[in-house]
Design a protein around this motif. Structure first.
Motif, PDB file in Angstrom:
ATOM      1  N   ARG A 125     -18.751 -28.074  53.290  1.00  0.00           N
ATOM      2  CA  ARG A 125     -19.829 -26.801  53.299  1.00  0.00           C
ATOM      3  C   ARG A 125     -18.979 -25.778  54.305  1.00  0.00           C
ATOM      4  O   ARG A 125     -18.641 -25.960  55.380  1.00  0.00           O
ATOM      5  CB  ARG A 125     -20.888 -27.179  54.060  1.00  0.00           C
ATOM      6  N   ALA A 126     -19.053 -24.618  53.576  1.00  0.00           N
ATOM      7  CA  ALA A 126     -18.497 -23.366  54.405  1.00  0.00           C
ATOM      8  C   ALA A 126     -19.415 -22.884  55.331  1.00  0.00           C
ATOM      9  O   ALA A 126     -20.583 -23.356  55.361  1.00  0.00           O
ATOM     10  CB  ALA A 126     -18.345 -22.133  53.278  1.00  0.00           C
ATOM     11  N   PRO A 127     -19.030 -22.231  56.437  1.00  0.00           N
ATOM     12  CA  PRO A 127     -19.747 -21.932  57.633  1.00  0.00           C
ATOM     13  C   PRO A 127     -20.822 -21.272  57.166  1.00  0.00           C
ATOM     14  O   PRO A 127     -22.120 -21.299  57.726  1.00  0.00           O
ATOM     15  CB  PRO A 127     -18.999 -20.950  58.526  1.00  0.00           C
ATOM     16  N   TRP A 128     -20.789 -20.293  56.109  1.00  0.00           N
ATOM     17  CA  TRP A 128     -21.824 -19.451  55.715  1.00  0.00           C
ATOM     18  C   TRP A 128     -22.674 -20.308  54.624  1.00  0.00           C
ATOM     19  O   TRP A 128     -23.775 -19.491  54.422  1.00  0.00           O
ATOM     20  CB  TRP A 128     -21.265 -18.310  54.915  1.00  0.00           C
ATOM     21  N   SER A 129     -22.556 -21.404  54.618  1.00  0.00           N
ATOM     22  CA  SER A 129     -23.593 -22.257  53.648  1.00  0.00           C
ATOM     23  C   SER A 129     -24.268 -23.278  54.179  1.00  0.00           C
ATOM     24  O   SER A 129     -25.008 -24.227  53.508  1.00  0.00           O
ATOM     25  CB  SER A 129     -22.755 -22.639  52.359  1.00  0.00           C
ATOM     26  N   ARG A 130     -23.994 -23.270  55.416  1.00  0.00           N
ATOM     27  CA  ARG A 130     -24.730 -24.253  56.244  1.00  0.00           C
ATOM     28  C   ARG A 130     -26.104 -24.305  56.326  1.00  0.00           C
ATOM     29  O   ARG A 130     -26.711 -25.346  56.503  1.00  0.00           O
ATOM     30  CB  ARG A 130     -23.904 -24.434  57.662  1.00  0.00           C
ATOM     31  N   ARG A 131     -26.722 -23.065  56.809  1.00  0.00           N
ATOM     32  CA  ARG A 131     -28.194 -23.026  56.914  1.00  0.00           C
ATOM     33  C   ARG A 131     -28.636 -21.922  55.975  1.00  0.00           C
ATOM     34  O   ARG A 131     -28.074 -21.258  55.296  1.00  0.00           O
ATOM     35  CB  ARG A 131     -28.554 -22.484  58.458  1.00  0.00           C
ATOM     36  N   HIS A 132     -30.161 -21.828  56.124  1.00  0.00           N
ATOM     37  CA  HIS A 132     -30.635 -20.625  55.560  1.00  0.00           C
ATOM     38  C   HIS A 132     -31.325 -19.672  56.201  1.00  0.00           C
ATOM     39  O   HIS A 132     -31.549 -19.862  57.356  1.00  0.00           O
ATOM     40  CB  HIS A 132     -31.633 -21.416  54.501  1.00  0.00           C
ATOM     41  N   GLY A 133     -31.425 -18.489  55.865  1.00  0.00           N
ATOM     42  CA  GLY A 133     -32.044 -17.188  56.469  1.00  0.00           C
ATOM     43  C   GLY A 133     -31.176 -16.174  55.919  1.00  0.00           C
ATOM     44  O   GLY A 133     -31.016 -15.982  54.695  1.00  0.00           O
ATOM     45  N   ALA A 134     -31.169 -15.263  56.509  1.00  0.00           N
ATOM     46  CA  ALA A 134     -31.044 -13.710  56.219  1.00  0.00           C
ATOM     47  C   ALA A 134     -29.687 -14.019  55.235  1.00  0.00           C
ATOM     48  O   ALA A 134     -28.633 -14.320  55.836  1.00  0.00           O
ATOM     49  CB  ALA A 134     -30.824 -12.714  57.196  1.00  0.00           C
ATOM     50  N   PHE A 135     -29.592 -13.475  54.084  1.00  0.00           N
ATOM     51  CA  PHE A 135     -28.644 -13.226  52.917  1.00  0.00           C
ATOM     52  C   PHE A 135     -28.045 -14.633  52.437  1.00  0.00           C
ATOM     53  O   PHE A 135     -27.022 -14.454  51.696  1.00  0.00           O
ATOM     54  CB  PHE A 135     -27.561 -12.120  53.534  1.00  0.00           C
ATOM     55  N   SER A 136     -28.708 -15.551  52.888  1.00  0.00           N
ATOM     56  CA  SER A 136     -27.905 -16.937  52.151  1.00  0.00           C
ATOM     57  C   SER A 136     -28.302 -16.746  50.763  1.00  0.00           C
ATOM     58  O   SER A 136     -29.419 -16.316  50.266  1.00  0.00           O
ATOM     59  CB  SER A 136     -28.550 -18.190  52.712  1.00  0.00           C
ATOM     60  N   ALA A 137     -27.250 -17.044  49.921  1.00  0.00           N
ATOM     61  CA  ALA A 137     -27.188 -16.817  48.363  1.00  0.00           C
ATOM     62  C   ALA A 137     -27.778 -17.845  47.761  1.00  0.00           C
ATOM     63  O   ALA A 137     -27.721 -19.318  48.222  1.00  0.00           O
ATOM     64  CB  ALA A 137     -25.851 -16.611  48.016  1.00  0.00           C
ATOM     65  N   GLY A 138     -28.180 -17.646  46.593  1.00  0.00           N
ATOM     66  CA  GLY A 138     -28.561 -18.851  45.592  1.00  0.00           C
ATOM     67  C   GLY A 138     -29.904 -19.546  46.378  1.00  0.00           C
ATOM     68  O   GLY A 138     -30.407 -20.618  45.607  1.00  0.00           O
ATOM     69  N   GLN A 139     -30.665 -18.968  47.007  1.00  0.00           N
ATOM     70  CA  GLN A 139     -31.634 -19.547  47.716  1.00  0.00           C
ATOM     71  C   GLN A 139     -32.925 -18.797  47.172  1.00  0.00           C
ATOM     72  O   GLN A 139     -33.214 -17.757  47.537  1.00  0.00           O
ATOM     73  CB  GLN A 139     -32.036 -19.514  49.204  1.00  0.00           C
ATOM     74  N   PRO A 140     -33.819 -19.565  46.375  1.00  0.00           N
ATOM     75  CA  PRO A 140     -35.313 -18.896  46.205  1.00  0.00           C
ATOM     76  C   PRO A 140     -36.266 -18.722  47.227  1.00  0.00           C
ATOM     77  O   PRO A 140     -35.823 -19.237  48.215  1.00  0.00           O
ATOM     78  CB  PRO A 140     -35.737 -19.703  44.965  1.00  0.00           C
ATOM     79  N   ALA A 141     -37.242 -18.026  46.952  1.00  0.00           N
ATOM     80  CA  ALA A 141     -38.248 -18.087  48.072  1.00  0.00           C
ATOM     81  C   ALA A 141     -39.227 -19.266  47.972  1.00  0.00           C
ATOM     82  O   ALA A 141     -40.295 -19.169  47.411  1.00  0.00           O
ATOM     83  CB  ALA A 141     -39.020 -16.776  48.082  1.00  0.00           C
ATOM     84  N   LEU A 142     -38.482 -20.366  48.606  1.00  0.00           N
ATOM     85  CA  LEU A 142     -39.511 -21.630  48.544  1.00  0.00           C
ATOM     86  C   LEU A 142     -40.684 -21.544  49.238  1.00  0.00           C
ATOM     87  O   LEU A 142     -41.912 -22.140  48.580  1.00  0.00           O
ATOM     88  CB  LEU A 142     -38.678 -22.670  49.063  1.00  0.00           C
ATOM     89  N   GLY A 143     -40.906 -20.676  50.067  1.00  0.00           N
ATOM     90  CA  GLY A 143     -42.150 -20.689  50.476  1.00  0.00           C
ATOM     91  C   GLY A 143     -43.256 -19.953  49.635  1.00  0.00           C
ATOM     92  O   GLY A 143     -44.697 -20.243  49.885  1.00  0.00           O
ATOM     93  N   GLU A 144     -42.757 -19.369  48.617  1.00  0.00           N
ATOM     94  CA  GLU A 144     -43.789 -18.809  47.786  1.00  0.00           C
ATOM     95  C   GLU A 144     -44.003 -19.557  46.399  1.00  0.00           C
ATOM     96  O   GLU A 144     -45.039 -19.272  45.684  1.00  0.00           O
ATOM     97  CB  GLU A 144     -43.176 -17.290  47.136  1.00  0.00           C
ATOM     98  N   PHE A 145     -43.477 -20.835  46.568  1.00  0.00           N
ATOM     99  CA  PHE A 145     -43.757 -21.700  45.350  1.00  0.00           C
ATOM    100  C   PHE A 145     -45.063 -22.076  45.339  1.00  0.00           C
ATOM    101  O   PHE A 145     -45.344 -22.692  46.494  1.00  0.00           O
ATOM    102  CB  PHE A 145     -42.615 -22.822  45.489  1.00  0.00           C
TER     103      PHE A 145
END
Lengths: 509, 509
Positions: A125-145
């Motif tokens: 896992r690249a450093p930029w894909s380790r967590r979620h938050g501002a600008f993480s790619a490929g992540q839907p708004a899971l809270g809105e599901f």
């Protein structure tokens, strides 16, 4: 729920012909298992009655053995709960020792792995894909599901299982699900298909893998987009294909360049609706060119339509597959982006004459998909929740995108060019060459900004440095602050952002 | 649950620059979509308000288009429910026509598929595997599965989703599940492992496929059991391996024969606990021989432990993996037989130094396993339901097996030899050569007796004719009648069962 004591019966080799008494055999079996840490400290043990019955012997030797093990401190009893492996035995200390002596006792002799394993880059896992938050790619708004709606459907199916829900299923997937997907694809995506052409898979990646195995041989040339999706490239690398990077410009894949480079490729892998990472949409003329190439060269096209549900400003764009008169397009979609990733449901639309080959291959790969979520998803689509969710999310993502674009314009002015913001859940920014996107992304990750750098998406020399900025899981309120944070992060003496005036404006040509 | 109207928005290409008025463009888009049957009869349409907003145009042209389509009979309205594609349009008639004209319009030019696809036998269900009932193989007693307990766990997890339950998971599988499986395997199966070596997969077949891709190249020789498991052979065939059938006798795989035939094979695929189809258990000396071969030849061993949870009469037998001092065994197990097939959860225990290769390969194949059932299964095991279920089933299957063996002895006397009844959920019977097992199985299937013939499990000339008789899903009450039915079915003039006296007694040597 009753938490009853029901431990596993340990493997105890009883030998009646041996001279050693039974209680001794039981004692030694337990002791060595505990010493070798194959039983964990604190793990519950079967009752003497259960064990005796399992071993088919009288209870006396078992009682004797347990008494001895208790006396020596290997076992302990807890009032009313039963007998356990003693929790006070030294654990960690001897554990690592055991690892070295037993588990990793690697033999002499070669450890030969496949060529595919050698070719495949390691998983990390690249450093930029380790967590979620501002600008993480490929992540839907899971809270809105709509989790409550979904949970109700899960409960409905869990409580009322039908007979066929437990046995092996159709390797093509649940018929009812394939039917509602066919309606959706025909109506909303302009895909020409019947449910018999649709196979349920675990997501885009399995769809790509399956297609590659059904269609490609070691040494076949394959066009991939440059820059493009790294995991698809890895899979093709493992398959032993010759990967031909074909440049992507503002109109999508440059078909002419592909033909010049390798006209007789066996397959072209494209994401015409919303290219990854640049986000461009393939123009109508390029689509027709690509289809013409496939027809004339006898090539296949995989259309990866991973997040085309969301389109802003313009009308939705019909799929490449829908334009294809010669059945050369394999159309791939997934619910990972539009619902949630851990669902692991995607689909492939297979040209009719290839269905039997895909079916045999899928069956040999993993038999059939699991039942429950297929049934739940069928109802979710059939009862209108899916269409409603897409509409809600399109409004939400559209707002997030607008704020992101405005914030970028305000903070970065002409330094960054925004591309690919017409669809999906990410856009790309490209920046002057003197910036090193990978280095900035590393630094950003340390401050919890998750930027995917563009340059690693290139196989060759990167034509652009820049970032993929996901806005799916970043709220409208967070965006302006996160963009400003990004600016401060870039404005170091080294990057000399104040030199904007002299920077040449980058552009996707 | 509210069944709200929420249809998909059809793809309507609006061109503002075109000379044609908007209402005409909308009308034509709908009409041609309906004529081409890309919208189904009776399918609900979006409201004019929704469509206008989606297309970003005023509502007037949409109202005009809808009015026209209603007038011409393409649309119909239902009071209070909205607008639908007319359900009275001719459907079936033009549907097959459309198939030929659009979907199956196969182009000129080659339809090149992979060598693997060419090699792979087509998927088809044999007559004896179409339904379940007396003697169907590989079918657990699904009616005895504690569905209520399971459903409660599903509901618990569905109602209280945790954040990580929606995102992409660890490609190795859920950590907690791997930990409880490690405890189970160490305790009950004598497998030497830590949870870091365990990867969750979708079942034995994916485990086999993954192992083959991580370890084997095209042209590598692989030992398979003769007779053996057909789907594993298919998968190895597709991988381009040279398949070396090694005979199975009463002690399991004949290692010496394998060495004589092909000493430098890259891999041996065995089911030492309960061989499929013969059901024999590999003897201790053969196990040691096999491990010695692997060590000296640098070969790998895949131990397929698909149904070893159930053992009758003797004590459980420790895994081959547990005897292996040189980390050459890849151990594979599944919950398909011990719980239920549509769960699609199995596991691989990977030698530590191979874990990274398996991980990269799995990630490139299908990213990660789905979440929900992993979490549910973790609780099911941790709370003792799993161990309890195994114990209950062992008693149940033991009874079914005893009745089956007794019924076979009574009805068939010495004509049939029973083998492989010491474990698992099936036994095998072998019969004199003059019987054709495939022909009898075809006949039996017509009378709802599901016998798997032995002979198709051989790659070469079958050493035995006979059947695999599953007793997992056949109740004790059904068995005697089903065995008698089987006898009457065989006792035809052609098969001349009355010639028993002169028949040589068959035997697995």
């Amino acid at each position: 729920m009753r938490k009853a004591a029901s431990p596993f019966i340990p493997l105890i080799p009883i030998n009646r012909k041996s001279g050693r008494p039974l209680h001794r055999q039981i004692y030694e079996a337990f002791r060595s298992t505990i010493v070798e840490h194959n039983l964990n400290c604190g793990q519950q043990l079967p009752s003497t009655r259960t064990l005796a019955s399992e071993l088919g012997i009288s209870r006396i030797p078992v009682l004797n053995a347990y008494a001895q093990l208790l006396a020596e401190g290997y076992f302990e009893t807890r009032a009313g709960a039963g007998t356990f492996v003693s929790s006070s035995l030294p654990d960690r200390a001897t554990r690592s020792e055991r690892r070295e002596t037993s588990s990793i006792k690697i033999a002499s002799g070669p450890r030969r792995i496949s060529r595919a394993s050698v070719l495949l880059p390691p998983y990390k896992r690249a450093p930029w894909s380790r967590r979620h938050g501002a600008f993480s790619a490929g992540q839907p708004a899971l809270g809105e599901f709509p989790l409550k709606v979904w949970a109700n459907l899960v409960v409905r199916h869990a409580r009322k299982p039908v007979a066929r829900s437990l046995g092996y299923g159709d390797p093509m997937g649940l018929k009812e699900l394939r039917e509602v997907i066919a309606v959706y694809l025909r109506t909303a995506r302009g895909v020409r298909c019947d449910s018999q052409q649709i196979m349920i898979v675990s997501g885009s990646q399995q769809a790509l893998d399956l297609s590659a195995r059904a269609l490609l041989n070691v040494g076949n040339s394959v066009w991939v987009e440059e820059p493009g999706y790294w995991l698809a490239r890895h899979m093709l690398t493992a398959a032993g294909c010759r990967i031909v990077p074909v440049p992507v410009d503002a109109e999508g894949l440059n078909v002419e360049a592909g033909i010049k480079e390798c006209g007789n490729a066996r397959l072209a892998l494209v994401a015409p609706s919303h290219q990854y990472p640049l986000g461009v949409t393939m123009s109508a003329s390029r689509r027709l060119q690509l289809l013409q190439w496939a027809r004339e060269a006898g090539g296949w096209i995989i259309e990866d339509d991973y997040d085309s549900e969301y389109r802003y400003e313009s009308n939705p764009i019909a799929s490449l597959q829908g334009l294809d008169d010669s059945c050369r397009v394999i159309y791939i979609g997934t619910f990972s982006k539009v619902l949630f990733p851990s669902l692991r449901i995607g689909y492939v639309v297979v040209p009719l004459d290839l269905v039997d080959h895909f079916l045999a291959m899928r069956h040999a790969m993993d038999v059939s998909p699991p039942y429950l979520y297929q049934a739940v998803l069928t109802d979710f689509i059939a009862e209108g929740h899916f269409a409603r969710h897409i509409r809600r999310m399109r409004v939400l993502y559209s707002e997030r995108r607008n704020i992101l674009v405005r914030s970028l314009e305000r903070e970065f002015r002409s330094l960054w060019q925004v591309v690919g913001d017409k669809a999906g859940m990410h856009l790309a920014v490209s920046m002057p060459e003197r910036f090193d996107d990978r280095e900035i992304a590393m630094r950003a990750a340390r401050e919890s900004l998750w930027l995917w750098p563009l340059s690693p998406s290139y196989m060759g020399k990167p034509a652009h440095h820049g970032f993929i900025l996901g806005f799916g899981s970043t709220t409208a309120a967070e965006i302006p602050g996160a963009v400003h944070h990004l600016l401060t992060l870039m404005d170091t003496p080294r990057n000399a952002i104040s030199a904007t005036g002299t920077a040449t404006r980058p552009g996707i040509q």
